[in-house]
Design a protein around this motif. Structure first.
Motif, mmCIF file in Angstrom:
data_model
loop_
_atom_site.group_PDB
_atom_site.id
_atom_site.type_symbol
_atom_site.label_atom_id
_atom_site.label_comp_id
_atom_site.label_asym_id
_atom_site.label_seq_id
_atom_site.Cartn_x
_atom_site.Cartn_y
_atom_site.Cartn_z
ATOM 1 N N TYR A 87 -38.817 -20.250 76.567
ATOM 2 C CA TYR A 87 -39.455 -18.928 76.271
ATOM 3 C C TYR A 87 -41.088 -18.985 76.016
ATOM 4 N N TRP A 88 -41.371 -20.119 75.074
ATOM 5 C CA TRP A 88 -42.754 -20.373 74.570
ATOM 6 C C TRP A 88 -43.724 -20.965 75.886
ATOM 7 N N ILE A 89 -43.023 -21.546 76.722
ATOM 8 C CA ILE A 89 -43.773 -22.345 77.723
ATOM 9 C C ILE A 89 -43.812 -21.054 78.842
ATOM 10 N N LEU A 90 -42.948 -20.553 79.115
ATOM 11 C CA LEU A 90 -42.981 -19.207 80.175
ATOM 12 C C LEU A 90 -44.059 -18.324 79.523
ATOM 13 N N GLY A 91 -43.843 -17.903 78.238
ATOM 14 C CA GLY A 91 -44.830 -16.894 77.712
ATOM 15 C C GLY A 91 -46.096 -17.308 77.882
ATOM 16 N N LEU A 92 -46.558 -18.654 77.738
ATOM 17 C CA LEU A 92 -47.818 -19.261 77.712
ATOM 18 C C LEU A 92 -48.277 -19.070 79.431
ATOM 19 N N LEU A 93 -47.641 -19.307 80.097
ATOM 20 C CA LEU A 93 -47.922 -19.176 81.490
ATOM 21 C C LEU A 93 -48.121 -17.684 81.895
ATOM 22 N N TRP A 94 -47.301 -17.006 81.494
ATOM 23 C CA TRP A 94 -47.413 -15.461 81.748
ATOM 24 C C TRP A 94 -48.621 -14.802 81.024
ATOM 25 N N THR A 95 -48.900 -15.192 79.828
ATOM 26 C CA THR A 95 -49.994 -14.627 79.056
ATOM 27 C C THR A 95 -51.422 -15.185 79.577
ATOM 28 N N SER A 96 -51.445 -16.412 79.784
ATOM 29 C CA SER A 96 -52.672 -16.980 80.348
ATOM 30 C C SER A 96 -52.886 -16.780 81.984
ATOM 31 N N GLY A 97 -51.869 -16.346 82.576
ATOM 32 C CA GLY A 97 -51.853 -15.693 83.912
ATOM 33 C C GLY A 97 -52.553 -14.325 83.850
ATOM 34 N N ILE A 98 -51.941 -13.511 83.054
ATOM 35 C CA ILE A 98 -52.529 -12.198 82.609
ATOM 36 C C ILE A 98 -54.075 -12.438 82.259
ATOM 37 N N GLY A 99 -54.428 -13.223 81.316
ATOM 38 C CA GLY A 99 -55.691 -13.341 80.727
ATOM 39 C C GLY A 99 -56.473 -13.572 81.937
ATOM 40 N N TRP A 100 -56.272 -14.571 82.751
ATOM 41 C CA TRP A 100 -57.073 -14.795 83.910
ATOM 42 C C TRP A 100 -57.398 -13.633 84.923
ATOM 43 N N LEU A 101 -56.162 -13.023 85.154
ATOM 44 C CA LEU A 101 -56.383 -11.741 86.007
ATOM 45 C C LEU A 101 -57.292 -10.722 85.473
ATOM 46 N N VAL A 102 -57.115 -10.759 84.007
ATOM 47 C CA VAL A 102 -58.111 -9.467 83.281
ATOM 48 C C VAL A 102 -59.514 -9.854 83.359
ATOM 49 N N PHE A 103 -59.721 -10.992 82.894
ATOM 50 C CA PHE A 103 -61.054 -11.693 82.875
ATOM 51 C C PHE A 103 -61.681 -11.836 84.610
ATOM 52 N N HIS A 104 -60.887 -12.093 85.387
ATOM 53 C CA HIS A 104 -61.495 -12.203 86.646
ATOM 54 C C HIS A 104 -61.641 -10.861 87.311
ATOM 55 N N TYR A 105 -60.905 -9.958 87.014
ATOM 56 C CA TYR A 105 -60.979 -8.562 87.886
ATOM 57 C C TYR A 105 -61.740 -7.478 87.112
ATOM 58 N N PHE A 106 -61.649 -7.598 85.737
ATOM 59 C CA PHE A 106 -61.978 -6.464 85.095
ATOM 60 C C PHE A 106 -63.195 -6.782 83.807
ATOM 61 N N LEU A 107 -63.479 -7.856 83.678
ATOM 62 C CA LEU A 107 -64.413 -8.312 82.905
ATOM 63 C C LEU A 107 -65.522 -9.239 83.433
ATOM 64 N N ARG A 108 -65.763 -8.748 84.724
ATOM 65 C CA ARG A 108 -66.956 -9.720 85.139
ATOM 66 C C ARG A 108 -68.186 -9.062 84.549
ATOM 67 N N GLN A 109 -69.196 -9.780 84.637
ATOM 68 C CA GLN A 109 -70.645 -9.686 84.026
ATOM 69 C C GLN A 109 -71.552 -9.229 85.390
ATOM 70 N N ALA A 110 -72.579 -8.569 84.871
ATOM 71 C CA ALA A 110 -73.831 -8.354 85.751
ATOM 72 C C ALA A 110 -74.763 -9.617 85.461
ATOM 73 N N GLY A 111 -75.014 -10.433 86.474
ATOM 74 C CA GLY A 111 -75.929 -11.538 86.268
ATOM 75 C C GLY A 111 -77.371 -11.348 87.092
ATOM 76 N N GLU A 112 -78.064 -12.189 86.976
ATOM 77 C CA GLU A 112 -79.549 -12.405 87.686
ATOM 78 C C GLU A 112 -79.394 -11.826 89.219
ATOM 79 N N PHE A 113 -78.039 -12.613 89.768
ATOM 80 C CA PHE A 113 -78.120 -12.485 91.205
ATOM 81 C C PHE A 113 -76.771 -11.743 91.609
ATOM 82 N N GLY A 114 -76.273 -10.760 90.804
ATOM 83 C CA GLY A 114 -75.245 -10.003 91.001
ATOM 84 C C GLY A 114 -74.164 -10.288 90.044
#
Length: 163
Positions: A30-57
């Motif tokens: 459960y610890w390893i699968l929880g790590l995988l699940w949480t880190s996968g969701i973390g990546w999805l959230v940061f990749h799709y919902f927390l993008r930042q405006a930069g100098e070139f878009g």
């Protein structure tokens, strides 16, 4: 002389007794699968919902790469875990012929391993999009079949004790 019959307190199939995970190993799963699940969701959230405006878009959030690195490290632990489970849980479980939930869970984990490999090594934008979607959907849904598999095992052990 009275002889007690112990067969009523033993699993219906001897392989089931060998397939049971110790509490420590179950926690590790459960610890390893929880790590995988949480880190996968973390990546999805940061990749799709927390993008930042930069100098070139629009650009990636600085923590997005760290979520992916954590997920990759968890994937190595997950592959090790599959090897452990193969020896102490899957093979005895297959011999019992009583675990359709284990077959489903093994299939889903196989899809995640294969799609994770393809995400890392396969080329082509269209293929990458399809494989990524499969990986995310199966990964996000995995806790439900895992929970059902665990509950089914607990229920089977409980009914064996009560018999």
């Amino acid at each position: 002389m009275h002889v007690k019959h112990r067969r009523f307190h033993q699993p219906a199939h001897p392989a089931l007794a060998r397939a049971r995970l110790s509490p420590r190993r179950e926690a590790l799963v459960y610890w390893i699968l929880g790590l995988l699940w949480t880190s996968g969701i973390g990546w999805l959230v940061f990749h799709y919902f927390l993008r930042q405006a930069g100098e070139f878009g629009e650009m990636s959030h600085p923590l997005e790469a760290w979520w992916l690195r954590l997920h990759g490290a968890g994937a190595f632990a997950g592959l090790w875990l599959i090897g452990l489970l193969w020896a102490i849980h899957l093979v005895p479980g297959w011999k019992s012929r009583r675990r359709p939930s284990g077959i489903v869970l093994s299939g889903l984990l196989s899809v995640l391993v294969l799609s994770g490999y393809l995400l890392y090594y396969a080329g082509g934008d269209r293929m990458h999009e399809v494989v990524a979607l499969v990986h995310w959907l199966v990964g996000l849904a995995l806790p439900l079949p895992l929970l059902l598999h665990g509950l089914r095992g607990r229920r089977a052990r409980g009914s064996q004790r009560g018999a």
